[in-house]
Design a protein around this motif. Structure first.
Motif, PDB file in Angstrom:
ATOM      1  N   ALA A  92     -48.104   9.942  25.788  1.00  0.00           N
ATOM      2  CA  ALA A  92     -49.017   8.802  25.635  1.00  0.00           C
ATOM      3  C   ALA A  92     -49.956   8.684  26.830  1.00  0.00           C
ATOM      4  N   ALA A  93     -49.520   9.136  28.014  1.00  0.00           N
ATOM      5  CA  ALA A  93     -50.390   9.077  29.186  1.00  0.00           C
ATOM      6  C   ALA A  93     -51.628   9.946  28.961  1.00  0.00           C
ATOM      7  N   PHE A  94     -51.431  11.098  28.352  1.00  0.00           N
ATOM      8  CA  PHE A  94     -52.553  12.000  28.080  1.00  0.00           C
ATOM      9  C   PHE A  94     -53.458  11.406  27.002  1.00  0.00           C
ATOM     10  N   VAL A  95     -52.814  10.773  26.011  1.00  0.00           N
ATOM     11  CA  VAL A  95     -53.593  10.080  24.984  1.00  0.00           C
ATOM     12  C   VAL A  95     -54.433   8.988  25.647  1.00  0.00           C
ATOM     13  N   GLY A  96     -53.808   8.263  26.562  1.00  0.00           N
ATOM     14  CA  GLY A  96     -54.501   7.168  27.234  1.00  0.00           C
ATOM     15  C   GLY A  96     -55.678   7.655  28.057  1.00  0.00           C
ATOM     16  N   VAL A  97     -55.484   8.734  28.796  1.00  0.00           N
ATOM     17  CA  VAL A  97     -56.578   9.268  29.605  1.00  0.00           C
ATOM     18  C   VAL A  97     -57.746   9.681  28.707  1.00  0.00           C
ATOM     19  N   TYR A 100     -59.433   6.374  27.433  1.00  0.00           N
ATOM     20  CA  TYR A 100     -60.264   5.715  28.451  1.00  0.00           C
ATOM     21  C   TYR A 100     -61.505   6.539  28.759  1.00  0.00           C
ATOM     22  N   THR A 101     -61.352   7.865  28.836  1.00  0.00           N
ATOM     23  CA  THR A 101     -62.516   8.722  29.095  1.00  0.00           C
ATOM     24  C   THR A 101     -63.577   8.488  28.026  1.00  0.00           C
ATOM     25  N   ILE A 119     -65.032  16.074  25.535  1.00  0.00           N
ATOM     26  CA  ILE A 119     -64.824  15.708  26.942  1.00  0.00           C
ATOM     27  C   ILE A 119     -63.470  15.014  27.108  1.00  0.00           C
ATOM     28  N   ALA A 120     -63.112  14.169  26.140  1.00  0.00           N
ATOM     29  CA  ALA A 120     -61.800  13.513  26.197  1.00  0.00           C
ATOM     30  C   ALA A 120     -60.692  14.557  26.153  1.00  0.00           C
ATOM     31  N   GLY A 121     -60.882  15.589  25.313  1.00  0.00           N
ATOM     32  CA  GLY A 121     -59.898  16.673  25.262  1.00  0.00           C
ATOM     33  C   GLY A 121     -59.783  17.350  26.614  1.00  0.00           C
ATOM     34  N   ILE A 122     -60.942  17.609  27.241  1.00  0.00           N
ATOM     35  CA  ILE A 122     -60.930  18.277  28.542  1.00  0.00           C
ATOM     36  C   ILE A 122     -60.283  17.386  29.604  1.00  0.00           C
ATOM     37  N   SER A 123     -60.470  16.056  29.484  1.00  0.00           N
ATOM     38  CA  SER A 123     -59.814  15.172  30.453  1.00  0.00           C
ATOM     39  C   SER A 123     -58.294  15.308  30.349  1.00  0.00           C
ATOM     40  N   GLY A 124     -57.816  15.502  29.109  1.00  0.00           N
ATOM     41  CA  GLY A 124     -56.379  15.747  28.932  1.00  0.00           C
ATOM     42  C   GLY A 124     -55.957  17.052  29.575  1.00  0.00           C
ATOM     43  N   GLY A 240     -52.224  18.739  26.363  1.00  0.00           N
ATOM     44  CA  GLY A 240     -53.091  17.724  26.944  1.00  0.00           C
ATOM     45  C   GLY A 240     -54.400  17.592  26.186  1.00  0.00           C
ATOM     46  N   PHE A 241     -54.941  18.730  25.753  1.00  0.00           N
ATOM     47  CA  PHE A 241     -56.195  18.704  24.998  1.00  0.00           C
ATOM     48  C   PHE A 241     -56.021  17.913  23.698  1.00  0.00           C
ATOM     49  N   CYS A 242     -54.966  18.247  22.961  1.00  0.00           N
ATOM     50  CA  CYS A 242     -54.707  17.544  21.695  1.00  0.00           C
ATOM     51  C   CYS A 242     -54.560  16.043  21.934  1.00  0.00           C
ATOM     52  N   ALA A 243     -53.791  15.703  22.978  1.00  0.00           N
ATOM     53  CA  ALA A 243     -53.570  14.285  23.260  1.00  0.00           C
ATOM     54  C   ALA A 243     -54.886  13.598  23.627  1.00  0.00           C
ATOM     55  N   GLY A 244     -55.714  14.269  24.423  1.00  0.00           N
ATOM     56  CA  GLY A 244     -56.986  13.677  24.829  1.00  0.00           C
ATOM     57  C   GLY A 244     -57.894  13.407  23.637  1.00  0.00           C
ATOM     58  N   VAL A 245     -57.978  14.379  22.748  1.00  0.00           N
ATOM     59  CA  VAL A 245     -58.805  14.206  21.547  1.00  0.00           C
ATOM     60  C   VAL A 245     -58.258  13.051  20.704  1.00  0.00           C
ATOM     61  N   ALA A 246     -56.925  13.029  20.558  1.00  0.00           N
ATOM     62  CA  ALA A 246     -56.320  11.941  19.776  1.00  0.00           C
ATOM     63  C   ALA A 246     -56.635  10.591  20.400  1.00  0.00           C
ATOM     64  N   GLY A 247     -56.602  10.535  21.739  1.00  0.00           N
ATOM     65  CA  GLY A 247     -56.910   9.283  22.428  1.00  0.00           C
ATOM     66  C   GLY A 247     -58.319   8.820  22.128  1.00  0.00           C
ATOM     67  N   ALA A 248     -59.282   9.750  22.150  1.00  0.00           N
ATOM     68  CA  ALA A 248     -60.665   9.390  21.872  1.00  0.00           C
ATOM     69  C   ALA A 248     -60.791   8.880  20.434  1.00  0.00           C
ATOM     70  N   LEU A 249     -60.161   9.584  19.495  1.00  0.00           N
ATOM     71  CA  LEU A 249     -60.213   9.156  18.093  1.00  0.00           C
ATOM     72  C   LEU A 249     -59.613   7.759  17.940  1.00  0.00           C
ATOM     73  N   PHE A 250     -58.544   7.515  18.680  1.00  0.00           N
ATOM     74  CA  PHE A 250     -57.863   6.228  18.642  1.00  0.00           C
ATOM     75  C   PHE A 250     -58.784   5.122  19.174  1.00  0.00           C
ATOM     76  N   ALA A 251     -59.432   5.404  20.326  1.00  0.00           N
ATOM     77  CA  ALA A 251     -60.314   4.399  20.933  1.00  0.00           C
ATOM     78  C   ALA A 251     -61.423   3.999  19.966  1.00  0.00           C
ATOM     79  N   TYR A 252     -62.049   4.983  19.339  1.00  0.00           N
ATOM     80  CA  TYR A 252     -63.127   4.679  18.384  1.00  0.00           C
ATOM     81  C   TYR A 252     -62.589   3.921  17.182  1.00  0.00           C
ATOM     82  N   ASN A 253     -61.402   4.284  16.762  1.00  0.00           N
ATOM     83  CA  ASN A 253     -60.832   3.657  15.576  1.00  0.00           C
ATOM     84  C   ASN A 253     -60.535   2.184  15.810  1.00  0.00           C
TER      85      ASN A 253
END
Lengths: 350, 263
Positions: A92-97, A100-101, A119-124, A240-253
């Motif tokens: 979840a930390a990677f999702v969060g990063v 937020y990114t 970019i969110a994926g890369i942040s992960g 980390g990449f997968c989590a980052g992308v998921a986080g971005a999708l989550f934020a938009y959702n």
């Protein structure tokens, strides 16, 4: 000449059977049937995805979108835990990063959706590199505990680094690229399937074999030339990449994020998804995400006994289907295809 | 040392806590030679192989193979430098097929890596094909090709040892380190192994072999080094080693005891 031809024949035969049997037992199945089955199931799945928004109510569509977002994050865990054999309770930390990114780039700097997602994926990936160097010397329970620690550190940063994250108030008014829930659902599914395809084809290359070798005997893998630390780090970066992308999708959702969504509970939820879904198969991430997103709200009619039954169901899967729900489904499919192959072979013989 | 020395082990010292496992061990192996490493249990033979393959970092000393320094390398780098090994207690992947077991040994030289496989470089298919061909060749060489599809765990003990050898030679190493390859084999299999190892040496591979089966070692090796309590007692031809009182003492106990028995 004929000896050479024999060798090529043998190579062809061995290669096909070994490739097909690497991650599931396909012995005794007519390849043509499994091809037909695969095509049909893809068509049914894609048709289902396309029709789903018209068939279900708004709440269920929202859940379906969430399921496909967690599918992306859980796929990362499948590579990390199911393939490379490293345990993480900090996904979840990677999702969060990633969330937020994407949220900061979108709201403060006006980046478009197409840019923030990668970019969110890369942040992960960057977080995976930073975290990977000190923690990937650890294995098993030690790594699991360390990953909890990483999750807590990231959470504390989210809460206290107000200048960037706006603390507990979170970041609001993250605007989706598309207004309609239906379109956003399609977008998340498309991104999920694209990543799934990439990870699936990676696993079919010898890299998948290298991960299996690492997971089952690290010393032997190193002695046979596999760069151990580097491959663990790669698995961590993919996760980390997968989590980052998921986080971005989550934020938009959601349109709004706060540290609440990325705590230990969320990490454990993602972990449960991949274990219930099936660690050994990429499809396990899909099955797990669907089960754990759809079951809880739809079991609410059970009232107060809901948690009891839910917990019991999870326990049953772990006890009786160690390869998870996806593993059980694949076994059932292979069993049926084997039966059909055997019955048609008898007809053909005379 | 002379240029013809292929492998040079130079004053290796390895300690585990207070225990000195290897105490200034030095010897050299010529190119295309089968060199034996013998000594009683606990004399440091397996430790030396673990030092040579990067599993342990020695306190002092160097190992070089044709000018390349191995000490300080990680195990996978040692493997990439052309040095492959087998394990005393067989380490295969029992759930994987024989084919996959051997194919893992071809991974390093295939140049396939996660990033280029993910980007699906054009040469990927060709590289996979190359790996698979090398794998089948190695299996054929040890008469295991007809079991290629079976899980490795289903093999007999002797076949598992052959599988480890097939896996070790799949990347055509220049030096093979074999840790007790004949242990647990029946006499027919030991004979067969001897022929196969000679065959490898004829192909240009050098071999360092640890073994307790003296008939096997004496019949196979051109020179032998003897370890006792982490120290090298001697290096010599099989005849020299068999005639050495120091070696007899290391294996059987003090010579004074033997002479007192005789007198």
């Amino acid at each position: 000449m004929s000896k050479e031809a024999d060798k090529t024949d043998l190579l062809q035969e061995v290669r096909e059977e070994v490739r097909g049997n690497r991650y599931e037992d396909t012995g005794g199945i007519n390849p043509r049937y499994s091809m037909v089955f695969r095509t049909v199931s893809y068509v049914v799945f894609l048709g289902g995805v396309l029709l789903l928004p018209s068939l279900v109510n708004g709440l269920q569509l929202r859940l379906a979108t969430l399921a496909s977002i967690w599918f992306v994050a859980t796929m990362g865990l499948q590579v990390l835990m199911g393939q490379a054999g490293l345990v993480s309770i900090g996904q979840a930390a990677f999702v969060g990063v990633g969330a937020y990114t994407a949220a900061i780039l979108a709201t403060k700097h006006g980046f478009s959706f197409l840019l923030t997602i990668p970019i969110a994926g890369i942040s992960g990936v960057i977080l995976a590199i930073i975290v990977g160097f000190p923690t990937l010397k650890l294995r098993g329970h030690y790594l699991a505990i360390a990953s909890i620690g990483v999750g807590q550190i990231v959470l504390v940063l989210m809460v206290n680094w107000r200048a960037v994250t706006n603390g507990m108030d979170g970041i609001t008014s993250i605007r989706r690229p598309v207004e309609s829930n239906r379109m956003y659902f399609y977008i998340t599914v498309a991104i999920g399937l694209a990543i799934a395809f990439a990870l699936y084809s990676l696993r079919q290359t010898p890299v998948g074999l290298a991960f299996t070798a690492l997971r089952t005997d690290e010393t032997a893998a190193g002695a046979m030339g596999i760069p151990v630390a580097w491959h663990y780090l790669i698995a961590f970066m993919i996760s980390g990449f997968c989590a980052g992308v998921a986080g971005a999708l989550f934020a938009y959702n959601e349109g709004f994020i706060s540290p609440y969504g990325f705590d230990l509970g969320q990490s454990i939820l993602l972990l449960t998804m991949i274990i219930i879904g099936g660690l050994r198969h990429i499809s396990g991430a899909l099955v797990g995400a669907i089960l754990l997103v759809f079951l809880p709200p739809n079991l609410e009619f059970l009232g107060s006994s809901y948690m009891l039954i839910y917990g019991f169901a999870v326990l049953l899967v772990i006890l009786f289907a160690p390869d998870g729900a996806a593993g059980a489904l694949l076994k059932l499919r292979n069993f049926l295809l084997r039966k059909i192959s055997a019955s048609t072979r008898k007809v053909e013989t005379p | 040392m002379s240029a013809e020395n292929f492998l040079e082990v130079d004053s290796i010292r390895q300690e585990f806590g207070g225990l000195i496992a290897l105490d200034d061990v030095s010897f050299a192996v010529r190119k295309g030679e089968i060199h034996g490493l013998i000594g009683p249990n606990g004399s440091g033979k397996s430790t030396l192989i673990n030092v040579m393959t990067g599993i342990y970092k020695p306190r002092r000393g160097t190992v070089t193979v044709s000018g390349t320094k191995l000490t300080g390398m990680r195990p996978d780098q040692v493997y990439a430098a052309g040095i492959a090994r087998t394990f005393q207690n067989i380490r295969i992947w029992p759930e994987l097929s024989l084919f996959d077991n051997v194919m893992i040994g071809a991974y390093r030289s295939s140049q396939i890596r996660p990033w280029n496989a993910l980007l699906r470089v054009r040469k990927l298919k060709q590289r996979v094909n190359g790996m698979e061909e090398a794998t089948l060749d190695a299996l054929t060489r040890f008469d295991l090709d007809r079991y290629a599809k079976r899980p490795a765990g289903s093999l007999s003990y002797g076949q598992k040892k052959l599988l480890e050898l097939a896996r070790a030679v799949v990347a055509s190493p220049t030096l093979l380190l074999l840790d007790e390859p004949a242990a647990g084999l029946n006499p027919v299999e030991v004979n067969d192994l001897q022929i196969r190892l000679r065959d490898l040496v004829d192909g240009g591979t050098s071999i360092l072999v640890i073994e307790h089966n003296m008939k096997f070692v004496m019949g196979l090796c051109e020179s032998i080094s003897v370890l006792n309590f982490g120290r090298k007692i001697m290096t010599g031809t099989p005849a020299e080693v068999q005639g050495s009182p120091d070696v007899i003492e290391a294996y059987l106990g003090s010579t004074s005891f033997q002479t007192s028995q005789k007198s």
